[in-house]
Design an enzyme around this catalytic site. Sequence first.
Site, short mmCIF file in Angstrom:
data_model
loop_
_atom_site.label_atom_id
_atom_site.label_comp_id
_atom_site.label_asym_id
_atom_site.label_seq_id
_atom_site.Cartn_x
_atom_site.Cartn_y
_atom_site.Cartn_z
CE LYS A 165 -4.47 0.82 0.22
NZ LYS A 165 -5.60 -0.06 -0.12
CG ASP A 190 -7.34 3.10 -0.63
OD1 ASP A 190 -7.85 1.98 -0.58
OD2 ASP A 190 -7.36 3.88 0.36
P1 NDP Z 1 -12.99 7.67 -2.53
O1 NDP Z 1 -11.92 8.65 -2.32
O2 NDP Z 1 -13.57 7.48 -3.88
O3 NDP Z 1 -14.20 7.95 -1.52
C1 NDP Z 1 -13.99 8.01 -0.16
C2 NDP Z 1 -15.29 8.42 0.50
O4 NDP Z 1 -15.16 8.27 1.91
C3 NDP Z 1 -15.64 9.86 0.27
O5 NDP Z 1 -17.03 10.02 0.29
C4 NDP Z 1 -14.98 10.55 1.45
O6 NDP Z 1 -15.54 11.79 1.80
C5 NDP Z 1 -15.24 9.54 2.54
N1 NDP Z 1 -14.19 9.66 3.55
C6 NDP Z 1 -12.86 9.51 3.37
N2 NDP Z 1 -12.20 9.73 4.51
C7 NDP Z 1 -13.13 10.02 5.42
C8 NDP Z 1 -13.06 10.34 6.76
N3 NDP Z 1 -11.89 10.41 7.43
N4 NDP Z 1 -14.23 10.56 7.41
C9 NDP Z 1 -15.42 10.49 6.75
N5 NDP Z 1 -15.52 10.21 5.45
C10 NDP Z 1 -14.40 9.97 4.79
O7 NDP Z 1 -12.39 6.28 -1.98
P2 NDP Z 1 -12.91 4.79 -2.25
O8 NDP Z 1 -14.37 4.77 -2.44
O9 NDP Z 1 -12.02 4.20 -3.28
O10 NDP Z 1 -12.54 4.08 -0.87
C11 NDP Z 1 -13.46 3.95 0.20
C12 NDP Z 1 -13.01 2.84 1.13
O11 NDP Z 1 -12.97 1.61 0.40
C13 NDP Z 1 -11.61 2.99 1.73
O12 NDP Z 1 -11.60 2.42 3.02
C14 NDP Z 1 -10.74 2.15 0.80
O13 NDP Z 1 -9.56 1.73 1.43
C15 NDP Z 1 -11.68 0.99 0.54
N6 NDP Z 1 -11.42 0.20 -0.66
C16 NDP Z 1 -11.30 0.77 -1.88
C17 NDP Z 1 -11.10 -0.01 -3.00
C18 NDP Z 1 -11.04 0.56 -4.36
O14 NDP Z 1 -10.92 -0.21 -5.31
N7 NDP Z 1 -11.14 1.86 -4.55
C19 NDP Z 1 -10.94 -1.47 -2.89
C20 NDP Z 1 -11.14 -1.99 -1.55
C21 NDP Z 1 -11.36 -1.16 -0.50
P3 NDP Z 1 -14.75 13.16 1.45
O15 NDP Z 1 -14.95 13.35 -0.02
O16 NDP Z 1 -15.41 14.19 2.28
O17 NDP Z 1 -13.32 12.94 1.81
O1 2IT Z 2 -7.94 -1.75 -0.60
C1 2IT Z 2 -7.92 -2.24 -1.75
O2 2IT Z 2 -8.08 -3.43 -1.95
C2 2IT Z 2 -7.74 -1.31 -2.87
N1 2IT Z 2 -7.67 -0.10 -2.65
C3 2IT Z 2 -7.57 -1.85 -4.25
C4 2IT Z 2 -6.16 -2.30 -4.48
C5 2IT Z 2 -5.84 -2.71 -5.89
O3 2IT Z 2 -4.65 -2.99 -6.11
O4 2IT Z 2 -6.70 -2.76 -6.76
#
Ligand code: NDP
Ligand code: 2IT
Length: 444
Positions: A124, A164
Site C-alpha cells: 500500500k 484507494d
Molecule cells: P474515494 O476517495 O472514492 O471515496 C472516499 C469516501 O469516503 C468519500 O465520500 C470521502 O468523503 C469519505 N471519507 C474519506 N475519509 C473520510 C473520513 N476520514 N471521514 C469520513 N468520510 C471519509 O475512496 P474509495 O471509495 O475508493 O474508498 C473507500 C473505502 O474503500 C476505503 O476504506 C478504501 O480503502 C476501501 N477500498 C477501496 C477499494 C477501491 O478499489 N477503490 C478497494 C477496496 C477497498 P470526502 O470526499 O469528504 O473525503
Molecule cells: O484496498 C484495496 O483493496 C484497494 N484499494 C484496491 C487495491 C488494488 O490494487 O486494486
Amino acid sequence: MNAKNVIENLKKRFPNEPEYLQAVEEVLESIEEVYNQHPEFEKANLIERLCIPDRIFTFRVSWVDDKGNVQVNMAYRVQHNMAIGPYKGGIRFHSSVNPSILKFLAFEQTFKNALTTLPMGGGKGGSDFHPRGKSSGEVMRFCQAYLLELHRHIGPHTDVPAGDIGVGGREVAYMFGMYKKLTHEFTGTFTGKGIEFGGSLIRPEATGYGNIYFLLNMLATRNIDIKGKKCLISGSGNVAQYTCEKLIELGAIPVTLSDSNGYIYDPEGITREKLEYVMDLKTVQRGRIKEYADKYNCKYVEGGRVWAEKGDIALPSATQNELNGDDAKTLMANGCIAVSEGANMPSTPEAIEIFLKNKILYGPGKAANAGGVATSGLEMSQNAIGLSWSREEVDARLKGIMNNIHENCVKYGTEKDGFVNYVKGANIAGFMKIAKAMMAQGIV
Ligand code: NDP
Ligand code: 2IT
C-alpha cells in the site's frame, strides 16, 4: 505463539501505530489456534515475519501549486509481503495518511489478496497530499512528482499500485503517464487504468459490485432475499457509488450516502437517476453530498453518521473506524441483519464484537471488498497476455472469485453451532495460503 505476547511486543516496538496494531491484533487472535497446531510455523518465527513489512519507502515530494508556491508532502510505499506474488495494493491521498495507516492497509491487503486466489502479494502507498480543493493541474503535478521517486520501486513483476481514497481514474492515469515516461516502457504497472490504455472493464465497479456479490452469498445462507431491503451506505466515492448501483439493480433500497462533512437520508430510496447525479457531483463537479439533500429535498445531517438511521443492511464504504461500538448497538437495536464492509477496517473492535455476539451476517473488509483488487488481478492478467476481456467475462470472473472467497470463509469460519464467523474464516484462509508459501521458500 501467544497472540497477546506478540501484540505486546509489537506495541513496544511500534507504539505510535494504533491502526497497524489494531489490524494485526484482530488477525492474530483469530489465527492463534490454527497457528499453534503447526509447531514448524513457530520454529520459523512465521508470525513476526508476516506482521512486519518487508520494507517501507518514505520520501518527500515537492511540487509547485497554481500560485507558484512550493509545496512539500510526505509520501510512502509499504511493501508488506511478496510470498505469493508481486506487491499489490492501492495508493491513498488524504491528509490523514501516515505510516500506521499505510502499514495497517498493507497488512490487510496481504491477507485479502491471498483470498482472491490470484498471485498477488500485499502493499500500500500514499501521501498526506489532500486532493480536495486542488485543481486538476495541481493534482497532475503532485502525481508526477510522487512518481519521480516511486517509479524506482515499482514494476509489473515487482509492485503494482492502484487507487484507494483520493486516487481514482484521473490520478492513476497521471501516475501511469509519468511512469511510462520515466521507464520508457508500456507495462501493466498500474491497475485501474483507463480503458483505452490497458485498463479492465468492470474495474471501477468491482469493489462495490464484489461487496454485494459477497453479501448475496451471506444472505443466501439464511435464505434472505435482498429485494426491498433498506440499505445504509456510508461514503459517496468509488466504492459507495457502485455498491449503490448494484443494490438498485437488485431491487434493494439504498437510503443513505455520506462524506466527511455529513450524510443524506433519502427515505424514498436513491434511484438510478439520483445516483447518476451523485456520480457527476463527486467525480466531475467534486462537490459535497449536502448538495444532494438540497436538490432532492431530503434530510441532511451535518457531522452525523449514517448508522443512526434505521436499515436492514449496513455497507460501510468510507474509511477505517467509521463505525464504533455505539453505532453497532444502534444498528442492532434497529434490526440490522447484515454488515458487509466495502471499506478497509471500518468497524472498530468493539463494533465487531457486538456483531459477532448478535450472530448477524458480518462480512469483514478483507473478504467483502476483495473484488476490487481481484479485478485488478484480472487487469494484470489481461495486460500480461495483451488482450481485453468483455464486461460479461470480467463480471463472471469477479462473481466466481467472490463466491469462492465466501466458500473459503464458510470452510474455515463455521463454528460448532453452525454460525459462520467470517472474520475467523477470512483470516485463517488467507493466513494458511501465505504461511504455506513462506514455509516453502525458507527464511527470507
Ligand atoms: P474515494 O476517495 O472514492 O471515496 C472516499 C469516501 O469516503 C468519500 O465520500 C470521502 O468523503 C469519505 N471519507 C474519506 N475519509 C473520510 C473520513 N476520514 N471521514 C469520513 N468520510 C471519509 O475512496 P474509495 O471509495 O475508493 O474508498 C473507500 C473505502 O474503500 C476505503 O476504506 C478504501 O480503502 C476501501 N477500498 C477501496 C477499494 C477501491 O478499489 N477503490 C478497494 C477496496 C477497498 P470526502 O470526499 O469528504 O473525503
Ligand atoms: O484496498 C484495496 O483493496 C484497494 N484499494 C484496491 C487495491 C488494488 O490494487 O486494486
